[in-house]
Design an enzyme around this catalytic site. Structure first.
Site, PDB file in Angstrom:
ATOM      1  N   CYS A 299     -15.228  12.538 -12.445  1.00 28.09           N
ATOM      2  CA  CYS A 299     -15.616  13.904 -12.810  1.00 28.09           C
ATOM      3  C   CYS A 299     -16.952  14.248 -12.141  1.00 28.09           C
ATOM      4  O   CYS A 299     -17.887  13.442 -12.164  1.00 28.09           O
ATOM      5  CB  CYS A 299     -15.759  13.995 -14.323  1.00 28.09           C
ATOM      6  SG  CYS A 299     -16.382  15.593 -14.833  1.00 28.09           S
TER       7      CYS A 299
ATOM      8  N   HIS B 145      -9.402   8.216 -21.293  1.00 24.79           N
ATOM      9  CA  HIS B 145      -9.277   7.383 -22.482  1.00 24.79           C
ATOM     10  C   HIS B 145      -8.186   7.912 -23.394  1.00 24.79           C
ATOM     11  O   HIS B 145      -8.447   8.373 -24.493  1.00 24.79           O
ATOM     12  CB  HIS B 145     -10.621   7.306 -23.214  1.00 24.79           C
ATOM     13  CG  HIS B 145     -11.511   6.259 -22.634  1.00 24.79           C
ATOM     14  ND1 HIS B 145     -12.875   6.315 -22.705  1.00 24.79           N
ATOM     15  CD2 HIS B 145     -11.220   5.112 -21.972  1.00 24.79           C
ATOM     16  CE1 HIS B 145     -13.386   5.255 -22.104  1.00 24.79           C
ATOM     17  NE2 HIS B 145     -12.396   4.519 -21.649  1.00 24.79           N
TER      18      HIS B 145
ATOM     19  N   HIS C  42     -19.725   1.260 -22.014  1.00 20.65           N
ATOM     20  CA  HIS C  42     -18.815   2.318 -21.567  1.00 20.65           C
ATOM     21  C   HIS C  42     -18.756   2.347 -20.039  1.00 20.65           C
ATOM     22  O   HIS C  42     -19.792   2.261 -19.377  1.00 20.65           O
ATOM     23  CB  HIS C  42     -19.320   3.670 -22.103  1.00 20.65           C
ATOM     24  CG  HIS C  42     -18.299   4.760 -21.973  1.00 20.65           C
ATOM     25  ND1 HIS C  42     -18.006   5.353 -20.770  1.00 20.65           N
ATOM     26  CD2 HIS C  42     -17.498   5.358 -22.883  1.00 20.65           C
ATOM     27  CE1 HIS C  42     -17.068   6.277 -20.962  1.00 20.65           C
ATOM     28  NE2 HIS C  42     -16.744   6.291 -22.242  1.00 20.65           N
TER      29      HIS C  42
ATOM     30  N   CYS D  99     -22.481  17.025 -20.892  1.00 21.48           N
ATOM     31  CA  CYS D  99     -21.520  17.945 -20.272  1.00 21.48           C
ATOM     32  C   CYS D  99     -21.245  19.157 -21.160  1.00 21.48           C
ATOM     33  O   CYS D  99     -21.140  19.039 -22.374  1.00 21.48           O
ATOM     34  CB  CYS D  99     -20.266  17.136 -20.029  1.00 21.48           C
ATOM     35  SG  CYS D  99     -18.819  18.099 -19.859  1.00 21.48           S
TER      36      CYS D  99
ATOM     37  N   HIS E 124     -14.298   8.473 -15.373  1.00 21.48           N
ATOM     38  CA  HIS E 124     -15.639   8.010 -15.749  1.00 21.48           C
ATOM     39  C   HIS E 124     -16.369   7.314 -14.615  1.00 21.48           C
ATOM     40  O   HIS E 124     -17.480   6.848 -14.785  1.00 21.48           O
ATOM     41  CB  HIS E 124     -15.548   7.029 -16.924  1.00 21.48           C
ATOM     42  CG  HIS E 124     -14.902   7.626 -18.126  1.00 21.48           C
ATOM     43  ND1 HIS E 124     -13.606   7.355 -18.494  1.00 21.48           N
ATOM     44  CD2 HIS E 124     -15.375   8.502 -19.037  1.00 21.48           C
ATOM     45  CE1 HIS E 124     -13.316   8.033 -19.583  1.00 21.48           C
ATOM     46  NE2 HIS E 124     -14.363   8.739 -19.934  1.00 21.48           N
TER      47      HIS E 124
ATOM     48  N   SER F 182     -15.149   8.100 -26.266  1.00 19.63           N
ATOM     49  CA  SER F 182     -16.500   8.325 -26.763  1.00 19.63           C
ATOM     50  C   SER F 182     -16.683   9.754 -27.281  1.00 19.63           C
ATOM     51  O   SER F 182     -17.263   9.975 -28.339  1.00 19.63           O
ATOM     52  CB  SER F 182     -17.463   8.031 -25.614  1.00 19.63           C
ATOM     53  OG  SER F 182     -18.725   8.503 -25.900  1.00 19.63           O
TER      54      SER F 182
ATOM     55  N   CYS G  87     -10.826  18.757 -21.072  1.00 18.44           N
ATOM     56  CA  CYS G  87     -11.930  19.404 -20.365  1.00 18.44           C
ATOM     57  C   CYS G  87     -11.561  19.509 -18.893  1.00 18.44           C
ATOM     58  O   CYS G  87     -10.553  18.966 -18.442  1.00 18.44           O
ATOM     59  CB  CYS G  87     -13.170  18.535 -20.510  1.00 18.44           C
ATOM     60  SG  CYS G  87     -12.853  16.888 -19.862  1.00 18.44           S
TER      61      CYS G  87
ATOM     62  N   THR H 201     -22.653  11.621 -20.632  1.00 23.99           N
ATOM     63  CA  THR H 201     -22.177  13.015 -20.687  1.00 23.99           C
ATOM     64  C   THR H 201     -21.724  13.447 -22.074  1.00 23.99           C
ATOM     65  O   THR H 201     -21.737  14.636 -22.383  1.00 23.99           O
ATOM     66  CB  THR H 201     -20.991  13.207 -19.721  1.00 23.99           C
ATOM     67  OG1 THR H 201     -20.042  12.165 -19.968  1.00 23.99           O
ATOM     68  CG2 THR H 201     -21.425  13.169 -18.279  1.00 23.99           C
TER      69      THR H 201
ATOM     70  N   GLU I  58     -18.476   4.681 -17.929  1.00 26.56           N
ATOM     71  CA  GLU I  58     -19.341   5.699 -17.309  1.00 26.56           C
ATOM     72  C   GLU I  58     -20.759   5.164 -17.129  1.00 26.56           C
ATOM     73  O   GLU I  58     -21.389   5.338 -16.085  1.00 26.56           O
ATOM     74  CB  GLU I  58     -19.372   6.965 -18.182  1.00 26.56           C
ATOM     75  CG  GLU I  58     -20.322   8.033 -17.637  1.00 26.56           C
ATOM     76  CD  GLU I  58     -20.564   9.167 -18.625  1.00 26.56           C
ATOM     77  OE1 GLU I  58     -19.621   9.575 -19.330  1.00 26.56           O
ATOM     78  OE2 GLU I  58     -21.704   9.654 -18.679  1.00 26.56           O
TER      79      GLU I  58
HETATM   80  S1  SF4 Z   1     -18.071  14.827 -18.085  1.00 25.96           S
HETATM   81 FE1  SF4 Z   1     -17.304  16.545 -19.262  1.00 25.96          FE
HETATM   82  S2  SF4 Z   1     -15.849  17.581 -17.926  1.00 25.96           S
HETATM   83 FE2  SF4 Z   1     -16.228  15.526 -17.112  1.00 25.96          FE
HETATM   84  S3  SF4 Z   1     -14.637  14.224 -17.951  1.00 25.96           S
HETATM   85 FE3  SF4 Z   1     -16.403  14.028 -19.279  1.00 25.96          FE
HETATM   86  S4  SF4 Z   1     -16.117  15.572 -20.893  1.00 25.96           S
HETATM   87 FE4  SF4 Z   1     -14.756  16.067 -19.193  1.00 25.96          FE
END
Ligand code: SF4
Length: 275
Positions: free
Chosen positions: A92, A36, A120, A186, A70, A215, A12, A158, A122
């Site tokens: 991100c 990851h 996680h 996302c 993350h 994830s 992505c 996300t 994030e």
């Molecule tokens: S939030 Fe979306 S664009 Fe950002 S790292 Fe995760 S999957 Fe990729």
């Protein structure tokens, strides 16, 4: 057997961006895995001397620390900056956003509920921005017997499935005066999820490629399983058992957002030779 890749799969925007940042910062170290995918991390180490550190306290003044895709916890970031570590932020932007929302809503007096996986990185990061704390839930059952304010802000990890997020939102809405539901899922995840849904309806065997700790790859694998019972989550071609393809007509392939193209290509080549 037909072998077909999903219409949207793999890297992505956020991961591409983080890898570019790492490649531009040779000899730096990332705090925690940048993405990851262990194999891509090993490549960055070999080709760009980008190391990996699991303890942010080990960074010293003048070191270069790359903040992973993350994100990290607010307090840890502050500590790095206090120590005059040169921080290069590869978080991100789609992760920075929920961090900002968590802080803003918490300061505005909302109970912050995060739909995601507490373990996680994030979510640990997003939670740390909620100045007055946040509750992390994996389903609406986790909300039973919990006391929240009249005003609730809901944020999703996300990579979560929309259907599951809606279930949590539906539980909260009739029970609170105000529920602000932020769409922090996302788009890259949406596109890969939609594409895997489509192809797994046609396939009689599905291969999902990505880190076992990723994830979004796990989410893709779960969707594939919903439509195609012979779905396999693999890290690379070494995990494949050719027996999976015996008598099959259509093999669909997808890959998580942190799976590099070179791994995907190796898998496709292997299946072409071994079905
Ligand atoms: S939030 Fe979306 S664009 Fe950002 S790292 Fe995760 S999957 Fe990729």
């Amino acid at each position: 057997m037909i072998i077909q890749l999903a219409e949207s799969y793999g890297f992505c925007f956020g991961v591409k961006r983080a890898i570019k940042i790492a490649e531009e910062n040779k000899n730096a170290s990332t705090y925690g895995p940048l993405i990851h995918n262990n194999k891509e991390i090993a490549r960055l180490e070999d080709d760009y001397k980008v190391g990996l550190t699991d303890d942010h306290k080990s960074f010293q003044e003048g070191d270069k620390a790359i903040v992973r895709t993350h994100g990290i916890q607010k307090q840890e970031l502050a500590e790095l900056k206090e120590k005059n570590v040169n921080v290069v932020d590869a978080t991100c932007p789609y992760v920075t956003k929920p961090q900002e929302i968590a802080q803003e809503m918490s300061e505005a007096g909302y109970s912050v509920v995060i739909f995601g996986d507490e373990a996680h990185p994030e979510i640990k990061g997003v939670k740390s921005y909620a100045t007055n704390g946040a509750l992390v839930v994996t389903c609406s059952n986790d909300l039973e017997d919990v006391k929240l304010h009249e005003k609730v802000a809901l944020i999703a990890q996300t990579t979560r499935k929309v259907e599951d997020y809606l279930e949590v939102a539906s539980y909260l809405i009739p029970r609170h005066k105000e529920v602000r539901v932020f769409n922090t899922i996302c788009n890259a995840t949406f596109e890969n999820q939609e594409a895997v849904r489509k192809i797994s309806k046609q396939a009689d065997v599905m291969i999902i490629i990505g880190g076992k700790n990723s994830s979004n790859t796990k989410q893709l694998s779960s969707i594939a399983h919903d439509y195609c019972k012979d779905s396999h989550h693999i890290e690379d071609e070494k995990d494949i058992d050719p027996i999976w393809f015996k008598g099959k007509k259509f093999c669909g392939i997808s890959a998580g957002a942190s799976t590099p193209d070179w791994i995907i290509q190796n898998v496709v080549d292997f299946i072409e030779k071994n079905h």
